[in-house]
Design a protein around this motif. Structure first.
Motif, PDB file in Angstrom:
ATOM      1  N   VAL A   6       0.867  -1.175   0.000  1.00  0.00           N
ATOM      2  CA  VAL A   6       0.000   0.000   0.000  1.00  0.00           C
ATOM      3  C   VAL A   6       0.908   1.229   0.000  1.00  0.00           C
ATOM      4  CG1 VAL A   6      -1.896  -1.156   1.211  1.00  0.00           C
ATOM      5  CG2 VAL A   6      -0.126   0.033   2.525  1.00  0.00           C
ATOM      6  N   PRO A   7       0.381   2.424  -0.284  1.00  0.00           N
ATOM      7  CA  PRO A   7       1.237   3.614  -0.301  1.00  0.00           C
ATOM      8  C   PRO A   7       2.024   3.787   0.990  1.00  0.00           C
ATOM      9  CG  PRO A   7      -0.868   4.118  -1.300  1.00  0.00           C
ATOM     10  CD  PRO A   7      -1.004   2.737  -0.722  1.00  0.00           C
ATOM     11  N   PHE A  44      -2.160   1.269  -8.379  1.00  0.00           N
ATOM     12  CA  PHE A  44      -1.217   0.244  -8.834  1.00  0.00           C
ATOM     13  C   PHE A  44      -1.076  -0.855  -7.793  1.00  0.00           C
ATOM     14  CE2 PHE A  44       3.125  -1.362  -8.201  1.00  0.00           C
ATOM     15  CZ  PHE A  44       3.188  -2.205  -9.302  1.00  0.00           C
ATOM     16  N   PHE A  45      -0.849  -0.485  -6.535  1.00  0.00           N
ATOM     17  CA  PHE A  45      -0.649  -1.498  -5.500  1.00  0.00           C
ATOM     18  C   PHE A  45      -1.887  -2.373  -5.334  1.00  0.00           C
ATOM     19  CE2 PHE A  45       2.602   1.623  -3.780  1.00  0.00           C
ATOM     20  CZ  PHE A  45       3.683   0.855  -4.163  1.00  0.00           C
ATOM     21  N   ARG A  46      -3.058  -1.790  -5.472  1.00  0.00           N
ATOM     22  CA  ARG A  46      -4.297  -2.571  -5.373  1.00  0.00           C
ATOM     23  C   ARG A  46      -4.395  -3.567  -6.518  1.00  0.00           C
ATOM     24  NH1 ARG A  46      -9.424  -1.554  -3.149  1.00  0.00           N
ATOM     25  NH2 ARG A  46     -10.852  -3.206  -3.772  1.00  0.00           N
ATOM     26  N   LEU A  47      -4.150  -3.111  -7.739  1.00  0.00           N
ATOM     27  CA  LEU A  47      -4.241  -3.998  -8.899  1.00  0.00           C
ATOM     28  C   LEU A  47      -3.156  -5.065  -8.862  1.00  0.00           C
ATOM     29  CD1 LEU A  47      -5.019  -1.442 -11.761  1.00  0.00           C
ATOM     30  CD2 LEU A  47      -6.627  -2.841 -10.442  1.00  0.00           C
ATOM     31  N   TYR A  48      -1.980  -4.706  -8.388  1.00  0.00           N
ATOM     32  CA  TYR A  48      -0.884  -5.672  -8.269  1.00  0.00           C
ATOM     33  C   TYR A  48      -1.253  -6.750  -7.258  1.00  0.00           C
ATOM     34  CZ  TYR A  48       3.799  -7.613  -7.825  1.00  0.00           C
ATOM     35  OH  TYR A  48       4.862  -8.477  -7.820  1.00  0.00           O
ATOM     36  N   SER A  49      -1.813  -6.343  -6.134  1.00  0.00           N
ATOM     37  CA  SER A  49      -2.197  -7.296  -5.092  1.00  0.00           C
ATOM     38  C   SER A  49      -3.275  -8.251  -5.575  1.00  0.00           C
ATOM     39  CB  SER A  49      -2.685  -6.544  -3.846  1.00  0.00           C
ATOM     40  OG  SER A  49      -1.651  -5.777  -3.274  1.00  0.00           O
ATOM     41  N   GLU A  50      -4.109  -7.785  -6.505  1.00  0.00           N
ATOM     42  CA  GLU A  50      -5.198  -8.612  -7.025  1.00  0.00           C
ATOM     43  C   GLU A  50      -4.778  -9.406  -8.262  1.00  0.00           C
ATOM     44  OE1 GLU A  50      -8.654  -6.191  -7.566  1.00  0.00           O
ATOM     45  OE2 GLU A  50      -8.896  -5.809  -5.409  1.00  0.00           O
ATOM     46  N   ARG A 162       8.791  -3.607   2.835  1.00  0.00           N
ATOM     47  CA  ARG A 162       9.277  -4.841   2.202  1.00  0.00           C
ATOM     48  C   ARG A 162       8.294  -5.343   1.139  1.00  0.00           C
ATOM     49  NH1 ARG A 162      13.799  -6.540   4.487  1.00  0.00           N
ATOM     50  NH2 ARG A 162      14.309  -5.969   6.647  1.00  0.00           N
ATOM     51  N   ALA A 163       6.998  -5.186   1.387  1.00  0.00           N
ATOM     52  CA  ALA A 163       6.001  -5.599   0.392  1.00  0.00           C
ATOM     53  C   ALA A 163       6.076  -4.711  -0.849  1.00  0.00           C
ATOM     54  CB  ALA A 163       4.598  -5.528   1.010  1.00  0.00           C
ATOM     55  N   VAL A 164       6.276  -3.417  -0.641  1.00  0.00           N
ATOM     56  CA  VAL A 164       6.440  -2.487  -1.760  1.00  0.00           C
ATOM     57  C   VAL A 164       7.699  -2.841  -2.549  1.00  0.00           C
ATOM     58  CG1 VAL A 164       6.976  -0.093  -2.367  1.00  0.00           C
ATOM     59  CG2 VAL A 164       5.158  -0.586  -0.710  1.00  0.00           C
TER      60      VAL A 164
END
Length: 291
Positions: A6-7, A44-50, A162-164
């Motif tokens: 997430v941001p 972007f982070f939302r779409l990447y996570s999905e 780390r997730a980013v």
């Protein structure tokens, strides 16, 4: 603890609060995802996570911001070490003015692609401790936002950093520091572009477009609208967020008349004045049937 990237910074116009609306406006299938005004990168982070990202081109003209993304990608451990040190000063006003802000302004970036850990860590620190999370620079590129009267804030989440970093190290994801028009030359048919530019001000007194030393004015909005429509004609999927404003309504009138828009209520979280924050309407324009 973050469950997915997430941001990691609070950015003017950040879209975390509108993600559920924006996701509904994303095409069901697309090739490369392009976000040329990256900011906090919430969509972007939302779409990447999905699992919706095949390829991605992420860019912004803000050198300080992109340097932070590159530091997370390439120098994660060094950045976390710097952040751990700065965390000890999260409630120290004197440190903010006498050490952090001067040091941040002294480290000058040439390209924004350096991935300099001290500069990146200081951006995160200033973002979480300055007034209302505002990023503002003067004509010389000097960050000049005052202390934010915070109560010992947590300036970073290690798990999220780390997730980013993991997402940014994905070979399918490319990060670039450039003007939005430069990255659009890489966009083709069935690619998907999400535009979240500096919003056209609601009034002269509410104007805030200084994310870089060069403000984003009316001529820039007109240029951007032309590119939005050109990509539409060329077969790309386009999605745009912007303010409810006469100029914006004029520029995107065809999309309004065609019903290819939403008018959504959002909280304005960043303003130079306390009475400038509150819930206001925003436009979302698109050229495809929402998924």
């Amino acid at each position: 603890m973050a469950t997915g990237p997430v941001p990691f910074v609070k950015w003017a116009g950040g879209k975390a609060q509108l993600l559920n609306v924006l996701v509904k406006c994303v095409p069901k299938k697309f090739e490369t995802y392009c976000e040329p005004f990256l900011g906090g990168g919430a969509l972007f982070f939302r779409l990447y996570s999905e699992g919706m990202i095949k390829k991605a081109i992420l860019s912004d003209a803000n050198k300080d911001l992109i340097n932070c993304y590159i530091a997370i990608r390439d120098n994660e451990e060094a950045l976390l070490t710097e952040l751990e040190i700065l965390q000890q000063h999260s409630n120290h006003k004197d440190f903010f003015y006498e050490v952090a802000r001067p040091k941040f302004n002294k480290i000058r970036l040439k390209t924004g692609m350096e991935g300099d850990p001290p500069k990146a860590a200081l951006l995160v620190y200033l973002n979480k401790t300055c007034y209302n999370g505002l990023y503002r620079v003067n004509s010389d590129g000097v960050f000049n936002v005052p202390w934010g009267r915070n109560n010992n804030p947590r300036i970073y989440d290690e798990d999220n950093i780390r997730a980013v970093g993991k997402a940014l190290r994905d070979r399918r994801v490319k990060v670039i520091c450039c003007d939005y028009s430069s990255v659009l030359t890489k966009v083709g048919v069935n690619d998907f572009v999400y535009f979240d530019p500096p919003y056209q001000p609601l009034s002269m007194t509410s104007s805030f477009t200084s994310y870089t030393p060069d403000p984003f004015g009316e001529d820039d909005q007109k240029r951007l609208a032309s590119m939005f429509m050109e990509l539409d004609k060329e077969g790309s999927f386009v999605l745009m967020s912007n303010s409810v404003n006469p100029l914006i309504e004029e520029l995107y009138n065809d999309y309004i008349e065609g019903g290819n828009y939403l008018k959504v209520m959002a909280a304005r979280q960043i303003s130079c004045k306390g009475d400038g924050r509150g819930r206001i309407y925003e436009y979302v324009f698109f050229n495809h049937h929402p998924g």
